[in-house]
Structure formats: structure tokens, C-alpha cells
Design an enzyme around this catalytic site. Structure first.
Site, PDB file in Angstrom:
ATOM      1  N   GLY A   7     -35.049 -25.248 -14.608  1.00 31.32           N
ATOM      2  CA  GLY A   7     -36.161 -24.320 -14.840  1.00 31.32           C
ATOM      3  C   GLY A   7     -37.100 -24.194 -13.654  1.00 31.32           C
ATOM      4  N   GLY A  10     -39.363 -20.944 -12.933  1.00 29.03           N
ATOM      5  CA  GLY A  10     -40.476 -20.578 -13.811  1.00 29.03           C
ATOM      6  C   GLY A  10     -41.804 -20.991 -13.181  1.00 29.03           C
ATOM      7  N   GLY A  13     -42.163 -25.072 -12.663  1.00 29.52           N
ATOM      8  CA  GLY A  13     -41.046 -25.498 -11.815  1.00 29.52           C
ATOM      9  C   GLY A  13     -41.181 -24.980 -10.391  1.00 29.52           C
ATOM     10  CB  THR A  98     -33.446 -22.713 -24.445  1.00 33.35           C
ATOM     11  OG1 THR A  98     -32.623 -21.584 -24.172  1.00 33.35           O
ATOM     12  CG2 THR A  98     -33.986 -23.265 -23.141  1.00 33.35           C
ATOM     13  CB  THR A 123     -46.118 -28.996 -24.577  1.00 29.33           C
ATOM     14  OG1 THR A 123     -47.339 -28.491 -25.087  1.00 29.33           O
ATOM     15  CG2 THR A 123     -45.093 -28.963 -25.703  1.00 29.33           C
ATOM     16  CG  ASP A 124     -51.402 -30.321 -25.284  1.00 27.29           C
ATOM     17  OD1 ASP A 124     -50.672 -29.306 -25.387  1.00 27.29           O
ATOM     18  OD2 ASP A 124     -52.613 -30.249 -24.961  1.00 27.29           O
ATOM     19  CD  GLU A 125     -48.593 -25.439 -27.244  1.00 26.05           C
ATOM     20  OE1 GLU A 125     -48.104 -24.801 -28.191  1.00 26.05           O
ATOM     21  OE2 GLU A 125     -48.935 -24.910 -26.180  1.00 26.05           O
ATOM     22  CE1 TYR A 148     -42.714 -24.487 -25.595  1.00 24.74           C
ATOM     23  CE2 TYR A 148     -44.965 -24.856 -26.343  1.00 24.74           C
ATOM     24  CZ  TYR A 148     -43.976 -25.013 -25.382  1.00 24.74           C
ATOM     25  OH  TYR A 148     -44.243 -25.700 -24.217  1.00 24.74           O
ATOM     26  CE  LYS A 152     -41.095 -28.723 -24.069  1.00 25.83           C
ATOM     27  NZ  LYS A 152     -40.224 -28.658 -22.872  1.00 25.83           N
ATOM     28  CG  LEU A 188     -56.140 -16.986 -22.484  1.00 23.51           C
ATOM     29  CD1 LEU A 188     -56.459 -15.972 -23.565  1.00 23.51           C
ATOM     30  CD2 LEU A 188     -56.977 -18.241 -22.707  1.00 23.51           C
ATOM     31  CG  HIS A 274     -54.440 -19.544 -32.969  1.00 24.21           C
ATOM     32  ND1 HIS A 274     -55.307 -18.559 -32.578  1.00 24.21           N
ATOM     33  CD2 HIS A 274     -54.205 -20.296 -31.858  1.00 24.21           C
ATOM     34  CE1 HIS A 274     -55.590 -18.699 -31.300  1.00 24.21           C
ATOM     35  NE2 HIS A 274     -54.932 -19.754 -30.852  1.00 24.21           N
TER      36      HIS A 274
HETATM   37  P1  NAD Z   1     -41.746 -20.736 -17.915  1.00 16.25           P
HETATM   38  O1  NAD Z   1     -41.423 -20.010 -19.160  1.00 16.25           O
HETATM   39  O2  NAD Z   1     -42.642 -20.107 -16.899  1.00 16.25           O
HETATM   40  O3  NAD Z   1     -40.391 -21.110 -17.136  1.00 16.25           O
HETATM   41  C1  NAD Z   1     -39.256 -21.585 -17.796  1.00 16.25           C
HETATM   42  C2  NAD Z   1     -38.082 -21.554 -16.814  1.00 16.25           C
HETATM   43  O4  NAD Z   1     -36.931 -22.078 -17.501  1.00 16.25           O
HETATM   44  C3  NAD Z   1     -37.715 -20.142 -16.339  1.00 16.25           C
HETATM   45  O5  NAD Z   1     -37.451 -20.143 -14.956  1.00 16.25           O
HETATM   46  C4  NAD Z   1     -36.431 -19.819 -17.112  1.00 16.25           C
HETATM   47  O6  NAD Z   1     -35.557 -18.933 -16.418  1.00 16.25           O
HETATM   48  C5  NAD Z   1     -35.828 -21.210 -17.263  1.00 16.25           C
HETATM   49  N1  NAD Z   1     -34.928 -21.275 -18.424  1.00 16.25           N
HETATM   50  C6  NAD Z   1     -35.195 -20.855 -19.692  1.00 16.25           C
HETATM   51  N2  NAD Z   1     -34.108 -21.041 -20.459  1.00 16.25           N
HETATM   52  C7  NAD Z   1     -33.153 -21.596 -19.683  1.00 16.25           C
HETATM   53  C8  NAD Z   1     -31.823 -22.027 -19.910  1.00 16.25           C
HETATM   54  N3  NAD Z   1     -31.248 -21.894 -21.124  1.00 16.25           N
HETATM   55  N4  NAD Z   1     -31.124 -22.569 -18.898  1.00 16.25           N
HETATM   56  C9  NAD Z   1     -31.688 -22.702 -17.653  1.00 16.25           C
HETATM   57  N5  NAD Z   1     -32.932 -22.289 -17.376  1.00 16.25           N
HETATM   58  C10 NAD Z   1     -33.661 -21.748 -18.374  1.00 16.25           C
HETATM   59  O7  NAD Z   1     -42.312 -22.139 -18.394  1.00 16.25           O
HETATM   60  P2  NAD Z   1     -43.416 -23.087 -17.727  1.00 16.25           P
HETATM   61  O8  NAD Z   1     -44.747 -22.685 -18.212  1.00 16.25           O
HETATM   62  O9  NAD Z   1     -43.145 -23.231 -16.282  1.00 16.25           O
HETATM   63  O10 NAD Z   1     -43.059 -24.454 -18.470  1.00 16.25           O
HETATM   64  C11 NAD Z   1     -42.109 -25.355 -17.918  1.00 16.25           C
HETATM   65  C12 NAD Z   1     -42.002 -26.566 -18.824  1.00 16.25           C
HETATM   66  O11 NAD Z   1     -43.281 -27.176 -18.973  1.00 16.25           O
HETATM   67  C13 NAD Z   1     -41.521 -26.242 -20.235  1.00 16.25           C
HETATM   68  O12 NAD Z   1     -40.650 -27.271 -20.647  1.00 16.25           O
HETATM   69  C14 NAD Z   1     -42.801 -26.255 -21.071  1.00 16.25           C
HETATM   70  O13 NAD Z   1     -42.530 -26.616 -22.396  1.00 16.25           O
HETATM   71  C15 NAD Z   1     -43.598 -27.332 -20.340  1.00 16.25           C
HETATM   72  N6  NAD Z   1     -45.062 -27.221 -20.450  1.00 16.25           N
HETATM   73  C16 NAD Z   1     -45.676 -26.053 -20.134  1.00 16.25           C
HETATM   74  C17 NAD Z   1     -47.076 -25.991 -20.191  1.00 16.25           C
HETATM   75  C18 NAD Z   1     -47.809 -24.728 -19.816  1.00 16.25           C
HETATM   76  O14 NAD Z   1     -49.029 -24.657 -20.017  1.00 16.25           O
HETATM   77  N7  NAD Z   1     -47.157 -23.731 -19.242  1.00 16.25           N
HETATM   78  C19 NAD Z   1     -47.826 -27.108 -20.604  1.00 16.25           C
HETATM   79  C20 NAD Z   1     -47.129 -28.294 -20.910  1.00 16.25           C
HETATM   80  C21 NAD Z   1     -45.757 -28.336 -20.825  1.00 16.25           C
HETATM   81  P1  TYD Z   2     -51.301 -19.376 -24.472  1.00 11.73           P
HETATM   82  O1  TYD Z   2     -51.624 -19.105 -23.048  1.00 11.73           O
HETATM   83  O2  TYD Z   2     -50.266 -18.554 -25.151  1.00 11.73           O
HETATM   84  O3  TYD Z   2     -50.958 -20.933 -24.561  1.00 11.73           O
HETATM   85  P2  TYD Z   2     -50.739 -21.874 -25.886  1.00 11.73           P
HETATM   86  O4  TYD Z   2     -50.622 -21.030 -27.079  1.00 11.73           O
HETATM   87  O5  TYD Z   2     -49.455 -22.537 -25.535  1.00 11.73           O
HETATM   88  O6  TYD Z   2     -51.914 -22.796 -25.922  1.00 11.73           O
HETATM   89  O7  TYD Z   2     -52.640 -19.244 -25.316  1.00 11.73           O
HETATM   90  C1  TYD Z   2     -53.785 -20.005 -25.013  1.00 11.73           C
HETATM   91  C2  TYD Z   2     -54.849 -19.674 -26.040  1.00 11.73           C
HETATM   92  O8  TYD Z   2     -55.230 -18.311 -25.890  1.00 11.73           O
HETATM   93  C3  TYD Z   2     -54.351 -19.816 -27.473  1.00 11.73           C
HETATM   94  O9  TYD Z   2     -55.416 -20.344 -28.280  1.00 11.73           O
HETATM   95  C4  TYD Z   2     -54.050 -18.395 -27.907  1.00 11.73           C
HETATM   96  C5  TYD Z   2     -55.046 -17.577 -27.098  1.00 11.73           C
HETATM   97  N1  TYD Z   2     -54.582 -16.213 -26.736  1.00 11.73           N
HETATM   98  C6  TYD Z   2     -55.366 -15.089 -27.040  1.00 11.73           C
HETATM   99  O10 TYD Z   2     -56.482 -15.200 -27.595  1.00 11.73           O
HETATM  100  N2  TYD Z   2     -54.884 -13.858 -26.698  1.00 11.73           N
HETATM  101  C7  TYD Z   2     -53.678 -13.680 -26.103  1.00 11.73           C
HETATM  102  O11 TYD Z   2     -53.274 -12.523 -25.839  1.00 11.73           O
HETATM  103  C8  TYD Z   2     -52.897 -14.841 -25.769  1.00 11.73           C
HETATM  104  C9  TYD Z   2     -51.550 -14.708 -25.095  1.00 11.73           C
HETATM  105  C10 TYD Z   2     -53.392 -16.084 -26.098  1.00 11.73           C
END
Ligand code: NAD
Ligand code: TYD
Length: 354
Positions: A7, A10, A13, A98, A123-125, A148, A152, A188, A274
Site C-alpha cells: 500500500g 496511498g 505509505g 482486502t 487504527t484507533d477505530e 471499516y 481492521k 475530512l 458515527h
Molecule cells: P489509502 O486509502 O490512502 O491508501 C491505501 C493504499 O493501499 C492505496 O495505495 C491502495 O492502492 C492500496 N491497496 C488497497 N487495496 C489493496 C490491495 N488489495 N492490494 C494491494 N494494495 C492495495 O490509506 P491510508 O490513509 O494511507 O492508510 C494506510 C493504512 O493506515 C491503512 O491500513 C489504514 O487502515 C491505516 N491507518 C490510516 C489512518 C488515517 O488517518 N489515514 C489512521 C490510522 C491507520
Molecule cells: P474521516 O476523515 O472520514 O476520518 P474517520 O472517519 O476515519 O475518523 O472523518 C473525520 C471526521 O470528519 C469524522 O468525524 C467524520 C467527519 N466528516 C464530516 O463531517 N464530513 C465529511 O464530509 C467527512 C468525509 C468527514
């Protein structure tokens, strides 16, 4: 050191690979990514000529290919996932495939190839939703509430099972909400910033008082670097910058930085199920590994907003095609709920109240 990053095209990554190859240019890094809607090779264009970077387009469900690519790999850092809660509410199939089956497949290949470390990014979720009080920590019981989060959570359990059952040298990190450059504009912060640049309103869910604990992606990546190199096998580390904000507070900050007012906010129907509040107690990683966040939320937001202002080509390309269909499905039919009370009392309502 030969590192396989799943990944890596993304949001997190991409930032991780750039960070690792800057700090350890002699490491060999393989980016294994399927390039779903969220993966973008343009992010890593500057690394195309790096002698120690390579890219393999592949699905983590393809255990055979993973097994082949993993020959001689020392460390696997597993980011690949479907990552957006709203999409998981719309259609959960691909999240189960996935995040659960895919993680199983990466674990199988890692076991077969005797990797020295398997780090799982989570994730903390997975911990569920907090009220006004309390913080998530490594011993908080799992209570995931969105498709989601449950996918996870299932993947975290599988990773730990491979440690207990097969002795796979794993570590897990559960991180709070990340922000920074290259984040897909469905989340967001980038959604709100890019909408405002385009002159569109920002859709705030419910009463806008849900709380997230924000960490800059560079601080997350430093934490992962420490865990991979110094973390104890079998352990979990919670990562967060103790930077809680309501969505309304974030909206106000973005509006102010973009020089626009309340007329650009649209209160829309709340997300189903939510989660009210996430917040991390990061004391274990601070005490054991000496991690601490470096980027303050205000500084990080300033940088991030500037990044989206300066990289409009990047997100304008991304906000087309499939994205527009998603946007229409997600926001097109949402009722606009004008919460007049909140609008009149912005000052009063900007505090964290549950
Ligand atoms: P993202 O959605 O931006 O990127 C995900 C990447 O994974 C993409 O490049 C996608 O092409 C690749 N991918 C998806 N399915 C795939 C598959 N089947 N095979 C190979 N590659 C695949 O996600 P992100 O925000 O960069 O998150 C990365 C990781 O961090 C995830 O595991 C997510 O759960 C975790 N995470 C994210 C956050 C956040 O705030 N974004 C917080 C905590 C943990
Ligand atoms: P998000 O970025 O989707 O992260 P997560 O749901 O994984 O925490 O959303 C962050 C917060 O923002 C969440 O409480 C939902 C809220 N939100 C909105 O109010 N409007 C939006 O359009 C989106 C995408 C999120």
C-alpha cells in the site's frame, strides 16, 4: 535491509517510503500496491530513478505473487487497506476482502519466507467510540463499530494470532487520524480544503461536535520507524499526538485560513453509526521508544493547506472519474440539515462537548 511496503502508493505509505529512503538511502524498498482509486504512482515520481526503490503492481490477495516478491525480504510494513469509513458503509465487501483476507494472505507469505519483522499498520477505530472522558490505550478492549473498523480489528487479531501460533515476529501500531500531503480528498481535511479552493461548500456531518485526535503523517512515520527498529516483537503501540479537535474546530480553522466564512458550511445528515470521539494515550511508545510528536496541529495544518494550494494538479486529477460518482452517491442525496443554533453560537460551540 530489504523492506516490503504494501500500500505504498496511498497517503501514509507514500509519505513513509519517502521518509525511509531519505533517512536510509541504502535500504532496498519494494512498494507492493494494487493501485486502487486511492493509490497513485505520481506521488512517488521523484523516486523512479532511485537505485533502491522498486514498484510492483499487485493485489495483496495474490499470495503467490507476494510469496515470490517476499524472497529475501527482512521487514514487511503492511499499510495496504481500504481505508474510508463512508465507503465501508456504502459497500463493505472489498473491506472484508482486502483488510481481512488480504492481511491473511500477506501473513501467509511472510510466514513462508521467514521475514524478520512484520509490522501491521492499524487504527484507533478498532477501540470503538469514547464519551467525553477516557483515552484509548494498548489494553483497551476492541469494540469496532463501522465495517471499516471491524475489518481492521479482524486483521489485527489475525496478525497477533500468527505471533502466538507460528512465532511470526510481529508488531502492531494503532494510530489516530492522520493528516498531511497526499491524503486522498475524500477524507475530512483534504476534502474541505479542496472543496473551498473549488468554491464548493464543506459538508459537516451531524452537529459537527465529533472529536478526532490528529497526528501529522510525518510523526506517524517516525513512530513506525522506531517500532520497526526498536519495538519489542509481539507488542502493540498506540500512536497519537494528543491533539483532539471537534470537526467544527477544524472547519473553523480551515475557513479562517482560506479566508471564507460560515456561508461555505453545509450541515448535512450524520454518518450512520458515527463514532463520537477518538483519543489516544500514547505513553507506551513515548516511554519505551522515546517517540514524541514534532509537528503542532496549527503548524501541520498550515503546511497541509499550503500543499493542497500548491498541488492543485495532483488533486484535480484525483477528484475526477470514479471520485465524482462516489461524491454524488455520498453527498448528492444527503439532506441538508441547517443547524441554525450551532451557526449562531459558533464561539460557544467550538469547545469539545460530548
Ligand atoms: P489509502 O486509502 O490512502 O491508501 C491505501 C493504499 O493501499 C492505496 O495505495 C491502495 O492502492 C492500496 N491497496 C488497497 N487495496 C489493496 C490491495 N488489495 N492490494 C494491494 N494494495 C492495495 O490509506 P491510508 O490513509 O494511507 O492508510 C494506510 C493504512 O493506515 C491503512 O491500513 C489504514 O487502515 C491505516 N491507518 C490510516 C489512518 C488515517 O488517518 N489515514 C489512521 C490510522 C491507520
Ligand atoms: P474521516 O476523515 O472520514 O476520518 P474517520 O472517519 O476515519 O475518523 O472523518 C473525520 C471526521 O470528519 C469524522 O468525524 C467524520 C467527519 N466528516 C464530516 O463531517 N464530513 C465529511 O464530509 C467527512 C468525509 C468527514
Amino acid at each position: 535491509m530489504k523492506m516490503l511496503v504494501t500500500g505504498g502508493a496511498g497517503f501514509i505509505g507514500t509519505n513513509f517510503i519517502k521518509y525511509i529512503l531519505k533517512k536510509y538511502p541504502y535500504y532496498a524498498v519494494i512498494n507492493y500496491d494494487k493501485l486502487t482509486y486511492a493509490g497513485n504512482l505520481e506521488n512517488l515520481k521523484d523516486l523512479e530513478t532511485h537505485p533502491n526503490y522498486s514498484f510492483v503492481r499487485g493485489d495483496i490477495l495474490n499470495t503467490e505473487l507476494l510469496d515470490y516478491i517476499m524472497k529475501g525480504v527482512d521487514v514487511v510494513v503492511h499499510f495496504a487497506a481500504e481505508s474510508h469509513v463512508d465507503r465501508s458503509i456504502m459497500e463493505a465487501d472489498v473491506f472484508v476482502l482486502t483488510n481481512v483476507v488480504g492481511t491473511f494472505s500477506v501473513l501467509e507469505a511472510a510466514k513462508k519466507n521467514n521475514v524478520k519483522r512484520f509490522h501491521h499498520i492499524s487504527t484507533d477505530e478498532v477501540f470503538g467510540s469514547l464519551g467525553a472522558e477516557g483515552l484509548f490505550h494498548e489494553d483497551t478492549p476492541y469494540d469496532p463499530r463501522s465495517p471499516y473498523a471491524s475489518s481492521k480489528a479482524a486483521s489485527d487479531h489475525l496478525v497477533r494470532a500468527y505471533y502466538h501460533t507460528h512465532g511470526l515476529p510481529i508488531t502492531v501500531s494503532n494510530c489516530s487520524n492522520n493528516y498531511g500531503p497526499y491524503q486522498f480528498p475524500e477524507k475530512l481535511i483534504p476534502l474541505f480544503v479542496t472543496n473551498l479552493i473549488e468554491g464548493k461548500k464543506v459538508p459537516l456531518y451531524g452537529d459537527g461536535k465529533n472529536v478526532r485526535d490528529w497526528v501529522h503523517v510525518s510523526d506517524h512515520n517516525e513512530a513506525v520507524d522506531l517500532i520497526i527498529h526498536e519495538g519489542k516483537v509481539g507488542e502493540t503501540y498506540c500512536i497519537g499526538a494528543q491533539s483532539e479537535r471537534t470537526n467544527r474546530q477544524i472547519t473553523d480553522l480551515i475557513l479562517a485560513k482560506m479566508g471564507v466564512g460560515e456561508e461555505m458550511v453545509e450541515y448535512v445528515e450524520d454518518r450512520k453509526g458515527h463514532d463520537r470521539r477518538y483519543a489516544i494515550r500514547p505513553y507506551k511508545i513515548m516511554a519505551e521508544l522515546g517517540w514524541k510528536p514534532r509537528v503542532s496541529f496549527e503548524e501541520g495544518m498550515e503546511q497541509t493547506i499550503n500543499w493542497y494550494r500548491e498541488n492543485q494538479d495532483w488533486w484535480k486529477k484525483v477528484k475526477s472519474g470514479e471520485y465524482l460518482e462516489y461524491y454524488e452517491k455520498q453527498y448528492g442525496r444527503k439532506n441538508v440539515v441547517v443547524v441554525q443554533k450551532n451557526m449562531e453560537n459558533n464561539e460557544k460551540n467550538s469547545g469539545i462537548e460530548i
